[in-house]
Scaffold this motif. Sequence first.
Motif, PDB file in Angstrom:
ATOM      1  N   ARG A 143       0.860  -1.180   0.000  1.00 10.05           N
ATOM      2  CA  ARG A 143       0.000   0.000   0.000  1.00 10.05           C
ATOM      3  C   ARG A 143       0.894   1.226   0.000  1.00 10.05           C
ATOM      4  O   ARG A 143       2.072   1.137   0.370  1.00 10.05           O
ATOM      5  CB  ARG A 143      -0.959  -0.001   1.193  1.00 10.05           C
ATOM      6  N   PRO A 144       0.404   2.384  -0.415  1.00 11.86           N
ATOM      7  CA  PRO A 144       1.293   3.530  -0.630  1.00 11.86           C
ATOM      8  C   PRO A 144       1.831   4.122   0.671  1.00 11.86           C
ATOM      9  O   PRO A 144       1.123   4.204   1.672  1.00 11.86           O
ATOM     10  CB  PRO A 144       0.389   4.532  -1.354  1.00 11.86           C
ATOM     11  N   MET A 145       3.098   4.539   0.631  1.00 12.35           N
ATOM     12  CA  MET A 145       3.677   5.293   1.737  1.00 12.35           C
ATOM     13  C   MET A 145       3.348   6.771   1.595  1.00 12.35           C
ATOM     14  O   MET A 145       3.267   7.503   2.578  1.00 12.35           O
ATOM     15  CB  MET A 145       5.194   5.098   1.781  1.00 12.35           C
ATOM     16  N   VAL A 146       3.197   7.236   0.362  1.00 16.15           N
ATOM     17  CA  VAL A 146       2.741   8.599   0.084  1.00 16.15           C
ATOM     18  C   VAL A 146       1.667   8.493  -0.992  1.00 16.15           C
ATOM     19  O   VAL A 146       1.567   7.502  -1.701  1.00 16.15           O
ATOM     20  CB  VAL A 146       3.895   9.517  -0.385  1.00 16.15           C
ATOM     21  N   GLY A 147       0.847   9.518  -1.128  1.00 18.05           N
ATOM     22  CA  GLY A 147      -0.200   9.492  -2.137  1.00 18.05           C
ATOM     23  C   GLY A 147      -1.371   8.626  -1.705  1.00 18.05           C
ATOM     24  O   GLY A 147      -1.490   8.226  -0.542  1.00 18.05           O
ATOM     25  N   ASN A 148      -2.243   8.325  -2.671  1.00 13.65           N
ATOM     26  CA  ASN A 148      -3.450   7.576  -2.341  1.00 13.65           C
ATOM     27  C   ASN A 148      -3.413   6.174  -2.938  1.00 13.65           C
ATOM     28  O   ASN A 148      -2.609   5.867  -3.830  1.00 13.65           O
ATOM     29  CB  ASN A 148      -4.698   8.325  -2.824  1.00 13.65           C
ATOM     30  N   ALA A 149      -4.304   5.336  -2.434  1.00 14.67           N
ATOM     31  CA  ALA A 149      -4.324   3.934  -2.836  1.00 14.67           C
ATOM     32  C   ALA A 149      -4.667   3.761  -4.307  1.00 14.67           C
ATOM     33  O   ALA A 149      -4.132   2.868  -4.982  1.00 14.67           O
ATOM     34  CB  ALA A 149      -5.322   3.173  -1.966  1.00 14.67           C
ATOM     35  N   GLU A 150      -5.546   4.609  -4.835  1.00 12.98           N
ATOM     36  CA  GLU A 150      -5.948   4.482  -6.231  1.00 12.98           C
ATOM     37  C   GLU A 150      -4.772   4.693  -7.178  1.00 12.98           C
ATOM     38  O   GLU A 150      -4.558   3.919  -8.116  1.00 12.98           O
ATOM     39  CB  GLU A 150      -7.055   5.492  -6.540  1.00 12.98           C
ATOM     40  N   ASP A 151      -3.977   5.739  -6.923  1.00  9.81           N
ATOM     41  CA  ASP A 151      -2.815   6.009  -7.778  1.00  9.81           C
ATOM     42  C   ASP A 151      -1.765   4.898  -7.642  1.00  9.81           C
ATOM     43  O   ASP A 151      -1.135   4.492  -8.631  1.00  9.81           O
ATOM     44  CB  ASP A 151      -2.186   7.353  -7.407  1.00  9.81           C
ATOM     45  N   PHE A 152      -1.565   4.426  -6.422  1.00 10.22           N
ATOM     46  CA  PHE A 152      -0.578   3.365  -6.184  1.00 10.22           C
ATOM     47  C   PHE A 152      -0.994   2.092  -6.913  1.00 10.22           C
ATOM     48  O   PHE A 152      -0.169   1.426  -7.562  1.00 10.22           O
ATOM     49  CB  PHE A 152      -0.439   3.121  -4.687  1.00 10.22           C
ATOM     50  N   THR A 153      -2.276   1.750  -6.824  1.00 10.41           N
ATOM     51  CA  THR A 153      -2.775   0.554  -7.504  1.00 10.41           C
ATOM     52  C   THR A 153      -2.630   0.678  -9.014  1.00 10.41           C
ATOM     53  O   THR A 153      -2.290  -0.294  -9.705  1.00 10.41           O
ATOM     54  CB  THR A 153      -4.245   0.300  -7.134  1.00 10.41           C
ATOM     55  N   ALA A 154      -2.858   1.878  -9.541  1.00  9.76           N
ATOM     56  CA  ALA A 154      -2.686   2.094 -10.981  1.00  9.76           C
ATOM     57  C   ALA A 154      -1.244   1.818 -11.398  1.00  9.76           C
ATOM     58  O   ALA A 154      -0.997   1.227 -12.471  1.00  9.76           O
ATOM     59  CB  ALA A 154      -3.091   3.516 -11.346  1.00  9.76           C
ATOM     60  N   ARG A 155      -0.295   2.210 -10.598  1.00  8.55           N
ATOM     61  CA  ARG A 155       1.111   1.952 -10.901  1.00  8.55           C
ATOM     62  C   ARG A 155       1.414   0.447 -10.858  1.00  8.55           C
ATOM     63  O   ARG A 155       2.110  -0.084 -11.727  1.00  8.55           O
ATOM     64  CB  ARG A 155       2.011   2.706  -9.923  1.00  8.55           C
ATOM     65  N   LEU A 156       0.889  -0.218  -9.836  1.00 13.26           N
ATOM     66  CA  LEU A 156       1.105  -1.662  -9.739  1.00 13.26           C
ATOM     67  C   LEU A 156       0.524  -2.389 -10.945  1.00 13.26           C
ATOM     68  O   LEU A 156       1.161  -3.288 -11.516  1.00 13.26           O
ATOM     69  CB  LEU A 156       0.465  -2.201  -8.456  1.00 13.26           C
ATOM     70  N   ARG A 157      -0.673  -2.019 -11.340  1.00 14.96           N
ATOM     71  CA  ARG A 157      -1.319  -2.685 -12.471  1.00 14.96           C
ATOM     72  C   ARG A 157      -0.593  -2.402 -13.781  1.00 14.96           C
ATOM     73  O   ARG A 157      -0.493  -3.279 -14.651  1.00 14.96           O
ATOM     74  CB  ARG A 157      -2.777  -2.246 -12.548  1.00 14.96           C
ATOM     75  N   MET A 158      -0.058  -1.193 -13.905  1.00 15.24           N
ATOM     76  CA  MET A 158       0.702  -0.875 -15.107  1.00 15.24           C
ATOM     77  C   MET A 158       1.964  -1.739 -15.180  1.00 15.24           C
ATOM     78  O   MET A 158       2.304  -2.290 -16.231  1.00 15.24           O
ATOM     79  CB  MET A 158       1.068   0.612 -15.119  1.00 15.24           C
ATOM     80  N   LEU A 159       2.665  -1.906 -14.062  1.00 12.51           N
ATOM     81  CA  LEU A 159       3.862  -2.741 -14.036  1.00 12.51           C
ATOM     82  C   LEU A 159       3.514  -4.200 -14.308  1.00 12.51           C
ATOM     83  O   LEU A 159       4.243  -4.915 -14.990  1.00 12.51           O
ATOM     84  CB  LEU A 159       4.558  -2.612 -12.674  1.00 12.51           C
ATOM     85  N   HIS A 160       2.378  -4.635 -13.762  1.00 10.27           N
ATOM     86  CA  HIS A 160       1.955  -6.019 -13.970  1.00 10.27           C
ATOM     87  C   HIS A 160       1.643  -6.270 -15.443  1.00 10.27           C
ATOM     88  O   HIS A 160       2.041  -7.299 -16.009  1.00 10.27           O
ATOM     89  CB  HIS A 160       0.726  -6.309 -13.097  1.00 10.27           C
ATOM     90  N   SER A 161       0.961  -5.332 -16.085  1.00  8.78           N
ATOM     91  CA  SER A 161       0.611  -5.504 -17.495  1.00  8.78           C
ATOM     92  C   SER A 161       1.843  -5.428 -18.392  1.00  8.78           C
ATOM     93  O   SER A 161       1.866  -6.011 -19.481  1.00  8.78           O
ATOM     94  CB  SER A 161      -0.413  -4.449 -17.918  1.00  8.78           C
ATOM     95  N   ALA A 162       2.878  -4.715 -17.935  1.00  8.66           N
ATOM     96  CA  ALA A 162       4.115  -4.609 -18.707  1.00  8.66           C
ATOM     97  C   ALA A 162       4.992  -5.844 -18.579  1.00  8.66           C
ATOM     98  O   ALA A 162       6.028  -5.945 -19.244  1.00  8.66           O
ATOM     99  CB  ALA A 162       4.903  -3.375 -18.268  1.00  8.66           C
ATOM    100  N   GLU A 163       4.585  -6.769 -17.724  1.00  8.07           N
ATOM    101  CA  GLU A 163       5.300  -8.038 -17.535  1.00  8.07           C
ATOM    102  C   GLU A 163       6.756  -7.838 -17.134  1.00  8.07           C
ATOM    103  O   GLU A 163       7.659  -8.519 -17.625  1.00  8.07           O
ATOM    104  CB  GLU A 163       5.199  -8.903 -18.802  1.00  8.07           C
TER     105      GLU A 163
END
Length: 363
Positions: free
Chosen positions: A100-120
């Motif tokens: 979960r994010p140390m800074v910022g909000n959960a929605e933005d953090f999750t978007a980053r995680l999903r982008m990395l996941h989709s990039a394999e």
Amino acid sequence: MTAASRSEGMRVVHLPARTPYAWKLQSRDFRILNGTEIASGDVVPAAVDAAWLLEHGPLTWLDVLHLHHIDFEDLPTLERLLDECLNHGVNVVFTAHDTRPMVGNAEDFTARLRMLHSAEVSWVCLTEGSVTTLAEVLGERPLATVIPHGYVADPESLAGLEREATSSAVRYLMFGASRASRDQLSTMANWSLGITDPHSTLHVLLRAFSPSDFADGGRAPLLLEMARRDPRIRLSMRPYPTDEEVVRTGLASDSVLLPYLWGSHSGQLELAFDLNLLPVCSLTGHLPEQYEQHKGLVEEPEWFDWSQGHPNLFGEKFLTSLENAAARLGSRPRRLDREFLGYRAQEHRTILDQYARVYGGDR
């Protein structure tokens, strides 16, 4: 990778690299480019960001981009950086330190995680539990290699050192940034009023405050006021405490206070194991799994559980654990455990081998 880079080891850029976790990854199989000069004559910053890397393309001067904390990166910029890495054959590795994010909000953090996941990209997690948690966030299990955190204090750096001699009074330590994930304020108040031994001390070693620490609702003014009220509390600050500074402070302590409100793992807990400090630690995230990794080799922390019950009871739970820890600390001297440090050195070699395989494209 060119023949030259193979002979020198894989060329790795950490984003960012000023954390103790990144800098301990030193091996003959790879070398860290942060802080070094590249062919253009520029020096890669220790705290390099995605924008700097994009400005210094084409990225033919590195083989591996190792992402650590992605909270500070703008999502479109991070996406462009991944595309640039793909275009030039740079292997991207992401160590998911947090779920979960140390800074910022959960929605933005999750978007980053999903982008990395989709990039394999290649994922590394510090515990099996964090993989399970991330699978819940992503909707499917990431293909991740589990590599434990490992030491904070290099065993070689502790050769010839020992804990500072002490009287029967217990010396406590709390350190780190003033983050929303840590309850430093009520911890200081409970320690001050609950530990009545006039000779006990609490050293609070902080990372430099930012303006946000003094903004409406910021904790810094109250922390400073609390420290002034009890002469047994020593408050000190560094721009970014180095390993050496933290180890020196730890060797002059007996117990480390870890009042996490939430968190995935703790390098501070690993440092406590390194220095044979008794951790007084909240039962959160995957910290129990970190202890289980070394069970039988280290002393079990004095846990307090903030995951259940009303927050108004948190202080009571912490203070009970603090009293229990004081009783445990008075039972025997606490010297460095040389046998455990030998195990740490062997563990670290295994961690470096695991990262070399991940850097090379093996999952």
